[in-house]
Each structure stands twice: as structure tokens, then as C-alpha cells.
Design a protein around this motif. Structure first.
Motif, PDB file in Angstrom:
ATOM      1  N   LEU A 104       0.843  -1.201   0.000  1.00 43.51           N
ATOM      2  CA  LEU A 104       0.000   0.000   0.000  1.00 43.51           C
ATOM      3  C   LEU A 104       0.876   1.249   0.000  1.00 43.51           C
ATOM      4  O   LEU A 104       2.074   1.182   0.286  1.00 43.51           O
ATOM      5  CB  LEU A 104      -0.875   0.002   1.258  1.00 43.51           C
ATOM      6  N   ASN A 105       0.274   2.412  -0.288  1.00 44.05           N
ATOM      7  CA  ASN A 105       1.017   3.666  -0.192  1.00 44.05           C
ATOM      8  C   ASN A 105       0.920   4.288   1.197  1.00 44.05           C
ATOM      9  O   ASN A 105       1.863   4.893   1.688  1.00 44.05           O
ATOM     10  CB  ASN A 105       0.539   4.670  -1.236  1.00 44.05           C
ATOM     11  N   MET A 106      -0.233   4.182   1.817  1.00 44.00           N
ATOM     12  CA  MET A 106      -0.386   4.675   3.188  1.00 44.00           C
ATOM     13  C   MET A 106      -1.542   3.934   3.847  1.00 44.00           C
ATOM     14  O   MET A 106      -2.330   3.279   3.163  1.00 44.00           O
ATOM     15  CB  MET A 106      -0.628   6.189   3.272  1.00 44.00           C
ATOM     16  N   VAL A 107      -1.594   4.048   5.172  1.00 48.27           N
ATOM     17  CA  VAL A 107      -2.687   3.393   5.899  1.00 48.27           C
ATOM     18  C   VAL A 107      -3.322   4.351   6.906  1.00 48.27           C
ATOM     19  O   VAL A 107      -2.678   5.276   7.388  1.00 48.27           O
ATOM     20  CB  VAL A 107      -2.223   2.125   6.663  1.00 48.27           C
ATOM     21  N   PHE A 108      -4.576   4.088   7.198  1.00 49.63           N
ATOM     22  CA  PHE A 108      -5.244   4.738   8.322  1.00 49.63           C
ATOM     23  C   PHE A 108      -5.054   3.851   9.549  1.00 49.63           C
ATOM     24  O   PHE A 108      -5.591   2.745   9.593  1.00 49.63           O
ATOM     25  CB  PHE A 108      -6.750   4.858   8.074  1.00 49.63           C
ATOM     26  N   GLY A 109      -4.280   4.338  10.519  1.00 47.97           N
ATOM     27  CA  GLY A 109      -4.200   3.661  11.802  1.00 47.97           C
ATOM     28  C   GLY A 109      -5.343   4.130  12.685  1.00 47.97           C
ATOM     29  O   GLY A 109      -5.997   5.133  12.396  1.00 47.97           O
ATOM     30  N   PHE A 110      -5.580   3.404  13.757  1.00 43.85           N
ATOM     31  CA  PHE A 110      -6.689   3.769  14.657  1.00 43.85           C
ATOM     32  C   PHE A 110      -6.229   4.210  16.036  1.00 43.85           C
ATOM     33  O   PHE A 110      -7.043   4.641  16.843  1.00 43.85           O
ATOM     34  CB  PHE A 110      -7.639   2.570  14.834  1.00 43.85           C
TER      35      PHE A 110
END
Ligand code: TEU
Ligand code: CA
Length: 553
Positions: A270-276
């Protein structure tokens, strides 16, 4: 600025189509409605819009339950409308990315309909209890309760990590990824520049044995961020390379190490992720157990991600989370809070995501009861709480604070009926979800006319950010992070946030600042008047409650 990819320099805006703008008065936002509002997004300085799902769907989970990946839901318009959106956005310098929901399909999808009848090649497209030993197992789902649903047609149960109408796809069956590839190419060929990939780190289940009993998500060791998922992401990456498109993964229960595994360029996933992690400060184990929010803990988590993850997403809101002004801000100084949060969002290192309405400081809904709630997650949890005989007052308290409908109320465009979200000629139709009654004060039109509004602040700061290499590429250093204030450095900029209801003397952080500095940017809010410019550099100067400043050395 030479080292960043186009999507790293972009400011991204999430549209929840159902709630954005309704062009034909049926109470449901649609694509022509979005087109009619593109100038607003261009003026704001938006480079990319992320469209939450607009595909055919029975809408049990508002489009996150897809029944046909290659068609547009008639509620939202036609394929022609969609193609026009791509063109009109492009004409304004805006790219479009789609929501890619490939962990599960709707049970109304043709694949599922054939799978349940045992028709090839679809028979094993899903996880069925008649082909997996040891199933149904003890796993529990994201929306509470068991993950298995009996299907009378097949005489077996199928796995669903989310709602019962969202059946999980089985990536052990190679044909499933072939389908995904067709879907990706279909939209890429139409000019889509990337995908936000829904719950993308749970795609691959290694086996379906019982899980270790846990308070939440029993069974998750069998599907969280497994090598099989990394393989799928690598295949997706290979498809996208030819299109100069990007991906942002919604990834659940990832730490900074896993975030890097998923996004380091050399790993080609992936290029980026949404962390929580930063969104979990005000909850105990699950979001329904709400606890006090602490700014110092919030900043600590953000700073750790800034330090440890090569390239971050920056977000405080989306269609699943309450409104940030209500959640992290001050009851007494909401306007100042909205601007302070904008400052934090737009001065950290990473790609910022703004959720519709955040740019005018929209708040949580003001409903009085469950009657107004539409979200499947809230309804499910309410049902479980009722079964457990939780008292009515407590049930409502739990839902009200965290329900996803907080963020899903119709966009507030002006002070006419239904906030200008829809035309209301005959008075028969109503918005699918009730408008927040604060729309007369909080709306786009009023803020356009007011140079000191939250909207203008977003606009100016987005423009400033794009001109400053240090805000895009500069290193990050946390200098102070207390319950009352935060100070950090990005390149030659020092960002000071007074997130408290009391004034903050600059002298409190004077020794952490360079010997000489100018005020490059400052919030000014009607609810908390403040000093500006030279006055702020003076000895004894202080920040107003919830004032944010960017100082330049
Ligand atoms: O959300 C995934 C997810 O992790 C949610 O369960 C999240 O934890 C929850 O909404 C917080 O309240 C994605 C989508 O963003 C969400 O809208 C969908 O309902 C879900 O996937 C299923 O597709
Ligand atoms: Ca409509």
C-alpha cells in the motif's frame, strides 16, 4: 519538494455521497449533487476526493455491502454521471479515488447468489461451513455477536466479520482475486486515480480454527495482517503501477511496525494506511465504553506515529467516527477548537484527509432518541445492549457519544430548509438522516461570507501548507506535550497549540523556542479573542484559550 509523490503533497477530502448534496429532492445525496459542489472543493484547495461507495448495493451498511462492483447505485445517478464527475473534477485539478470494499460482498451479489446454490465457479467464493473443517467456529465480529449466519439454500453457514449481509470473500480461491483485478482495471480505465481499501488487512484468513477467547474479536489471530494479505496487496500494487494511482488502506489493529510493513515503498504494497491508535484515546477496549479524552495521550500517539512511520495519513474524522470538534474540542470554545484541530491536521507530516463538513466545524448530531438513528452498527449494538438488559439511559448514552451517524448528518450548505442539502419543493421528501439543528449558525454560505470563519481558516492554511516545503517534507520533533498545550517543530516552523480553556503564557515554553521568531500564522476566533502578530512576540504575551500559532524561526 522534489522527493514527494503527487499523493503525498495532496490534501484529500472524503465525500460520504449519501449525505453530501441531493440534486433531485429524494432526500439522498447523489453524484450530480457532488458535481454541483466541486467549486467549493476547488476553492478550499482540495486535490483529491475520496468517494465512499457509490456502487450498486442494498444499503444495509450504506454501500459497504456491494452487490455489483461495476455499476452505480441508481440512488446516486448513472455511469454517465460518474464519468462526468471525473471530467468535471479533472477540469478543476481534482482527482477522484474510489472506496474498494473487497473483504466482503453483499449477500445480494450474484457471486453469493450462485455460491449458495453451489454453482461453479462461485461455489468456494465465500467461507462456507460445509467446506471448512471445524466451522462454524467461535469467532466474533466487528459489529458484535457471532460471525456465522445460516443459509437455508445451501444448508450451511457462511462467515461474515461485519453485518450478516456482508459475506467474507475467500481468497484461497484464486478466481476471487481475478475478479478483484477486473474491478480495479475497470475503474482505473475510467480515470480513477486510486483506492481507499476498506478493512484491507483482514482479507486473508489462514484457517478457520477456533480463536483464543477474547473480549473483542475472538479469532482475529487467524486474519489480522497475515502474510496471505501482504501477498494480495503486492498483487494490487503491481496492477496500479501502470496508472500512477495510489492506495490508502483502512487497517484495523495495526501498530507503527505493521503500518511500515504495509507501506514501505520497497515492499510494494500500500502507499499509506489509516491507523486507529489516536482514535482510541477516549475508549476502553471498545468504542462503546467511552472514557475521558486526554490531549497529552493523543499527542503522544500522534508523535510516535510521526517518528516511526515513514509516511502517515492524517485524519481526525471520517464516516465512522464522531465529529472532532465535539470529541476533542472545548464545549466553551468550539470555533477556536475547530481551528486548532485544523492547525494540527495540516502541520503534521503526512497526507491530510478532511471529512465533509469538517471544514466548517460541523458537530455531532443533536438527536434525542434512537428513532433518528439509521446506522446498522448502532442498531446492532443497541439490540445487543437491550438483550443484556442495559438500562435505557445508559444505552442511549453509549450510542449518542460514538454512533457513526454523528458524522453522517447531511452537509450544511446554507440556512434554508434542510440546510440546503436538498430542495424541498413539495415538502414530501425528507433527508434520509435528520439535519443537525445548528445549521442556521454552522453552514458553508455563512462561513464563505465571514473572513474569520473556520472555512476561511482551512482555506488559508491549506494554501500556506502547499507553499512551505518544511510543512510538507520537514522533520518532526515533539518539544512539549502536556494536558494543556502542545509544541512541536516541523523544519523551521514551531507549532504551539493551547488546547485548554485558559490562556497560555508564551513564557511557559519560551526556553523551547528559538531566540528570534515571527508569527507566520495564527488562529483568531470570535469565541476567544486573541493577540496577533507583533503582540505575540512581546514579553508577557499569551495565547487565548484554544488559540493555535505557527511561529517561524
Ligand atoms: O470499517 C471497518 C471498521 O473497522 C469498522 O468496524 C470500524 O471499526 C467501526 O465502523 C467503528 O465504529 C469499514 C468502513 O469504514 C465501515 O463504514 C464499514 O461499515 C465496514 O468497514 C464494513 O465494510
Ligand atoms: Ca438524490
Amino acid at each position: 519538494m522534489g522527493n514527494l509523490a503527487w499523493w503525498q503533497k495532496a490534501v484529500i477530502y472524503q465525500i460520504y455521497p449519501r449525505s453530501f448534496a441531493d440534486s433531485n429532492g429524494d432526500g439522498i445525496g447523489d453524484i450530480p449533487g457532488i458535481i454541483s459542489k466541486l467549486d467549493h472543493l476547488r476553492d478550499l484547495g482540495i486535490d483529491v476526493i475520496w468517494l465512499s461507495p457509490v456502487y450498486a448495493s442494498p444499503n444495509e451498511d450504506n454501500g459497504y455491502d456491494i452487490s455489483d462492483y461495476m455499476s452505480i447505485h441508481p440512488d446516486y445517478g448513472t455511469m454517465d454521471d460518474f464519468e462526468q464527475l471525473i471530467r468535471e473534477a479533472k477540469a478543476r485539478g481534482i482527482s477522484v479515488i474510489m472506496d474498494l470494499v473487497i473483504n466482503h460482498t453483499s449477500t445480494e451479489h450474484e457471486w453469493f447468489q450462485k455460491s449458495r446454490q453451489g454453482i461453479e465457479p462461485y461455489k468456494n467464493y465465500y467461507y462456507w461451513s460445509d467446506t471448512w473443517a471445524g466451522t462454524p467456529n467461535n469467532w466474533t465480529g466487528f459489529f458484535g455477536g457471532s460471525c456465522w449466519e445460516k443459509d437455508a439454500v445451501r444448508g450451511a453457514s457462511y462467515l461474515h466479520l461485519f453485518a450478516p449481509h456482508q459475506a467474507d470473500l475467500n481468497y484461497h480461491e484464486p478466481k476471487v482475486f481475478e475478479e478483484v483485478e477486473r474491478i480495479l482495471r475497470f475503474w482505473l480505465e475510467k480515470g480513477v486515480r486510486g483506492f481507499r481499501c476498506d478493512v484491507v488487512n483482514v482479507l486473508y484468513k489462514d484457517n478457520l480454527a477456533n480463536g483464543k477467547k477474547k473480549l473483542v474479536l475472538t479469532g482475529s489471530e487467524h486474519y489480522l495482517s497475515l502474510p496471505g494479505t501482504h501477498d494480495i496487496l503486492h498483487k494490487i500494487h503491481k496492477i496500479l503501477v501502470g496508472y500512477d494511482a495510489f492506495t490508502v488502506g483502512e487497517t484495523v489493529f495495526v501498530d507503527t511496525k505493521e503500518a511500515n510493513f504495509l507501506t514501505l515503498p520497497e515492499r510494494e504494497e500500500l502507499n499509506m494506511v489509516f491507523g486507529f491508535e489516536h482514535m482510541e484515546i477516549d475508549q476502553i477496549i471498545v468504542k462503546w465504553f467511552h472514557t475521558k479524552f486526554h490531549w497529552d495521550q493523543f499527542v503522544k500517539v500522534l508523535a510516535r506515529w510521526q517518528k516511526e512511520v515513514r509516511w502517515n495519513t492524517l485524519y481526525f474524522e471520517n464516516h465512522d467516527q464522531p465529529r472532532s470538534t465535539s470529541r476533542f474540542g472545548s464545549k466553551q470554545y468550539p470555533e477556536a477548537s475547530a481551528k486548532l484541530l485544523a492547525t494540527l491536521l495540516l502541520t503534521l507530516r503526512g497526507t491530510p484527509f478532511i471529512f465533509e463538513g469538517q471544514e466548517i466545524g460541523m458537530r455531532n448530531f443533536d438527536y434525542g432518541s434512537m428513532d433518528e438513528i439509521r446506522d446498522v452498527e448502532s442498531l446492532n449494538i443497541y439490540g445487543l445492549l437491550s438483550k443484556a438488559h442495559v438500562p435505557a439511559r445508559l444505552k442511549w448514552y453509549m450510542i449518542r457519544n460514538v454512533s457513526r451517524d454523528n458524522a453522517r448528518t447531511p452537509m450544511q450548505w446554507d440556512d434554508s430548509a434542510y440546510a440546503g442539502f436538498m430542495e424541498n419543493d413539495d415538502g414530501a421528501a425528507r433527508p434520509w438522516l435528520q439535519v443537525n439543528s445548528n445549521y442556521k449558525e454552522i453552514n458553508v454560505k455563512a462561513q464563505q461570507a465571514d473572513p474569520s470563519s473556520v472555512l476561511h481558516y482551512y482555506k488559508e492554511l491549506i494554501r500556506f501548507r502547499k507553499e512551505q516545503d518544511d510543512l510538507l517534507e520537514g522533520d518532526f520533533e515533539l518539544l512539549a506535550g502536556t494536558a494543556r498545550y502542545t509544541l512541536y517543530r516541523r523544519g523551521r516552523f514551531y507549532i504551539l497549540l493551547n488546547h485548554s480553556d485558559a490562556p497560555l503564557k508564551i513564557s511557559a515554553v519560551r526556553k523551547l523556542l528559538p531566540s528570534e521568531y515571527q508569527v507566520a500564522f495564527s488562529t483568531h476566533s470570535k469565541d476567544a479573542p486573541s493577540d496577533a502578530g507583533a503582540a505575540l512576540s512581546a514579553k508577557g504575551a499569551s495565547l487565548a484559550p484554544w488559540q493555535a500559532v505557527i511561529l517561524q524561526s
